[in-house]
Design a protein around this motif. Structure first.
Motif: not given
Length: 193
Positions: A37-40, A59-60, A161-165, A189-190
């Protein structure tokens, strides 16, 4: 008595063979099955518009290399200078991400996403020197579709934690029914559920 002894021997042989079966490695590892479970958040723009968005993403991992997600999203878009329009749109977003190393939902990934909703806008026409500013408010259907590439980290404690274009094509003007491509950076982040 002989049949009872036969049943006892069958139970004992089954019990002895259970640990051996448990030690055998499966031919293919099962999917991770992790839920996150993340906040984007994201920021994007073109020459004529800037946008920001936020979504709550559940997300699963449905296979070793594939995850799917869904959640509510809020997009904010501002465009124009003398003729300016601001769009606020709550949407439902869905997507899928592919993890080539088979570690879904962690690691390098590429994905597709889409969203749809009902938004509202505020439009202002400001004369450069003379005249009265005109204003207009309204609402309409909004949508977006796009692709992303990024990296997702998950710590041993379950922090994500993630980063993306991101490259997204969608509604930038409800008043003029305009669509455009927005390119930007996003983060998430989540945690693991």
């Amino acid at each position: 008595m002989a049949s009872a002894l036969g049943r006892l021997l069958a139970v004992l042989s089954a019990a002895i063979s259970l640990p051996a079966a448990a030690d055998e490695a499966p031919s293919e590892p099962p999917p991770p099955g992790r839920l996150t479970l993340t906040l984007d958040g994201s920021g994007a723009g073109t020459l004529f518009a800037v946008g920001a968005g936020s979504r709550l993403r559940l997300e699963a991992a449905v296979a070793r290399s594939l995850s799917v997600w869904a959640g509510p999203q809020l997009r904010l878009i501002a465009s124009g200078f003398l003729h300016s329009e601001s769009v606020i749109t709550p949407e439902i977003a869905i997507g899928a991400r592919w993890f080539p190393d088979g570690s879904a939902p962690e690691g390098f990934n590429v994905g597709l996403h889409g969203s749809a909703g009902q938004g509202s806008y505020h439009y202002e026409n400001k004369p450069l020197f003379f005249g009265e500013t005109t204003q207009e408010d309204g609402s309409g259907f909004t949508w977006s579709a796009g692709a992303s590439a990024g990296y997702e980290w998950i710590s041993k404690g379950g922090f994500c934690f993630g980063l993306r274009l991101e490259v997204t094509h969608g509604t930038i003007s409800l008043r003029d029914h305009e669509n455009d491509v927005l390119v930007g950076l996003g983060y998430s982040i989540g945690g693991v559920l």
